[in-house]
Design an enzyme around this catalytic site. Structure first.
Site, short mmCIF file in Angstrom:
data_model
loop_
_atom_site.label_atom_id
_atom_site.label_comp_id
_atom_site.label_asym_id
_atom_site.label_seq_id
_atom_site.Cartn_x
_atom_site.Cartn_y
_atom_site.Cartn_z
N GLU A 15 -6.91 17.03 20.73
CA GLU A 15 -7.61 17.02 22.02
C GLU A 15 -8.91 17.79 21.82
O GLU A 15 -8.94 19.02 21.90
CB GLU A 15 -6.75 17.67 23.11
CG GLU A 15 -7.42 17.60 24.49
CD GLU A 15 -6.73 18.44 25.54
OE1 GLU A 15 -6.82 18.08 26.73
OE2 GLU A 15 -6.10 19.46 25.19
N ASP A 73 -3.06 20.32 21.42
CA ASP A 73 -3.64 20.65 22.71
C ASP A 73 -4.84 21.58 22.56
O ASP A 73 -4.83 22.50 21.73
CB ASP A 73 -2.58 21.33 23.58
CG ASP A 73 -3.08 21.69 24.96
OD1 ASP A 73 -3.35 20.77 25.74
OD2 ASP A 73 -3.20 22.90 25.23
#
Length: 527
Positions: free
Chosen positions: A256, A206
């Site tokens: 990401e 993330d």
């Protein structure tokens, strides 16, 4: 047609179809209205029938759920709302028996304010060094240490009872870790080992480009290079350390990484760093042939120098659902954003979403499918008093947030709550049962049937490079590898003649009476 040839096992991630599971909204196994691991385990046959190669789970860890689980209090424990660690281990093993691998989600930029480290830091312990605590500016320290803004709106700093401030690039309940501290690096490498030893095949990272901050914490100045907290050079040493851990277990990473600079983006995909990264350019591209082709070409070009496979995704847990975005495209609306009450032509959006599914699944690389996309779900309008996403509150109520794409799935048309389980934690819209998986499973013209057949046929395109074919304006046509199969997508205003071919494999809609490809339609052909 013969059976498609599967990719080599050790290269599975290079051409995989990966299904994103937002556990809280997938399936409720215990009837409490919250999706859980029992619900996922019960639906593994459905996922196997869909044909996916792996499941990416959004964070399932112990969390106060101030940001949908991305505020982690313990990376080694499953949140009780979802189940137990033993259940997670069973799920990983049961999925693998069906040929489905598991990808966990790690959130390295920040933790929950309920994490033991941060609670000890607030109490004045040495853990304070693991975060970014600073005195404020102004005569009495009443102003934040710098002008950085939270990704969720408002200042990226919160003041504590002792007068200091701590950094949080997201919600105040998500304090940022200081990645200059060796204990932070060691802890995350240990977390990776913990989950690889429990059988996960990969890890999604993330906010992968945000971890490292300029130690001076200067004010943000637009255009100044390097950025004080995005894409810092020091990050690459972090990921080289992670890669060494993953290589011990044969694990893979997907990052990401939101970066406009394609050269710097590709640096994360060098052979000793991340295996793959999400492709946000394609996901946010409007329904326009020239812009989609440019996005595809740019994506392939930026991955080529480092030998990494591209990834393709139409939607995820942060983005307006594909059917709704494409149904708004003709209004001039910035359809990558969220807003209240924007008119949507769902018939148009569905038609385009079906064509986009065939386009993405024909491209070289890995494809991510967000749960419910295979059912053609639209974005849901959530009553304001039921919105939980912190983006809504921190925007002063102007941004509806991301809950509209997180509404619990419909499984059984005639069951209460469309078969999800108990009364869902987010309300399902009226008519949600019409999208139910059981109803679509028996309909050869449904979105579910289209996805199942496309995933089954996808290996026929092979693993070779993409070659564009001559086509009229507004039409995308390409082949792969030995040229035995073609994908044609018509984004023009008029029907288009098909290139020479021997047979039609699959279409997102029927051809017109003259055998031409209608607008907003895609087809797979055998050459």
């Amino acid at each position: 047609m013969g059976q498609p040839t599967p990719a080599r096992n050790d290269d599975w991630w290079r051409s995989a179809v990966i299904y994103q599971v937002y556990v809280r909204s997938f399936a409720d196994g215990d009837g409490d209205g919250t999706g859980d691991l029992a619900g996922v385990r019960a639906r593994l046959p459905y996922l196997a029938a869909l044909g996916v190669d792996a499941l990416w789970f959004n964070p399932w860890y112990l969390s106060p759920m101030k940001d949908g689980g991305y505020d982690v209090a313990d990376y080694r424990a499953i949140d009780p709302a979802f189940g137990t660690l033993a259940e997670a281990e069973k799920l990983i093993a049961e999925a693998r028996e069906l040929g489905i691998r598991t990808i966990a989600d790690i959130v390295p930029n920040h933790v929950s304010d309920q994490h033991p480290w941060f609670r000890a830091a607030l109490a004045g312990g040495p853990e304070r060094e693991l975060f970014h605590f600073r005195p404020g500016r102004g005569e009495s320290g009443e102003l934040p240490p710098n002008d950085w803004q939270s990704e969720f709106g408002g200042p990226a700093w919160t003041r504590t009872a002792d007068g200091d401030w701590y950094l949080h690039l997201f919600a105040p309940e998500q304090p940022d870790l200081d990645w200059a501290h060796p204990a932070v690096r060691q802890e995350h490498e240990d977390i990776l080992r913990f989950w690889f030893e429990r059988g996960v095949a990969g890890v999604r990272i993330d906010s992968a480009a945000l971890l490292v901050k300029d130690p001076r914490l200067p004010d943000y100045v637009a255009g100044r290079d390097p950025h004080p907290y995005v894409d810092r050079d020091e990050l690459h040493d972090v990921y080289r350390g992670w890669r060494a851990v993953a290589d011990q277990y044969g694990g893979v990473f997907v990052g990401e990484v939101w970066l406009p600079d394609t050269e710097r983006f590709a640096r994360y995909l060098r052979p000793d760093e991340l295996h793959t990264a999400f492709n946000f350019s394609f996901m946010t591209c409007p329904w326009d042939a020239a812009r989609l082709r440019a996005s595809i070409e740019d994506t392939l070009a930026e991955h080529a120098p480092v030998g990494a496979p591209a990834t393709w995704v139409l939607c995820n847990h942060d983005v307006t659902r594909t059917v709704t975005r494409y149904g708004r495209a003709d209004t001039g609306f910035d359809f990558a954003a969220k807003t209240f009450g924007t008119p949507t032509d769902l018939a148009l959006g569905t038609r385009r979403a079906r064509a986009a599914a065939l386009l993405s699944l024909a491209l070289p690389g890995a494809v991510y499918v967000y749960q419910g996309e295979e059912l053609g779900l639209p974005e849901a309008e959530i009553p304001r008093d039921r919105i939980e996403d912190p983006m809504h509150a921190r925007s002063g109520g102007t941004d509806p947030g991301r809950d509209g794409c997180r509404v619990p799935l419909p499984w059984t048309a005639d069951a209460p709550h469309a078969g999800f389980g108990g009364e869902p934690w987010l309300p399902q819209p009226a008519g949600w049962a019409s999208y139910a998986a059981d109803r679509q499973a028996g309909d050869p013209g449904s979105m579910l049937a289209l996805y199942r057949e496309a995933i089954r046929l996808r290996p026929a395109f092979g693993v070779g490079p993409l070659t564009w074919l001559p086509a009229p304006d507004g039409v995308l046509a390409f082949t792969r590898g030995d040229g035995g199969h073609l994908c044609v997508v018509n984004l023009a205003d008029e029907p288009a003649a098909l290139p020479a071919h021997t047979s039609r494999l699959l279409g997102s809609a029927p051809l017109d009476p003259d055998g031409r490809l209608p607008k907003d339609t895609a087809v797979w052909l055998r050459a």
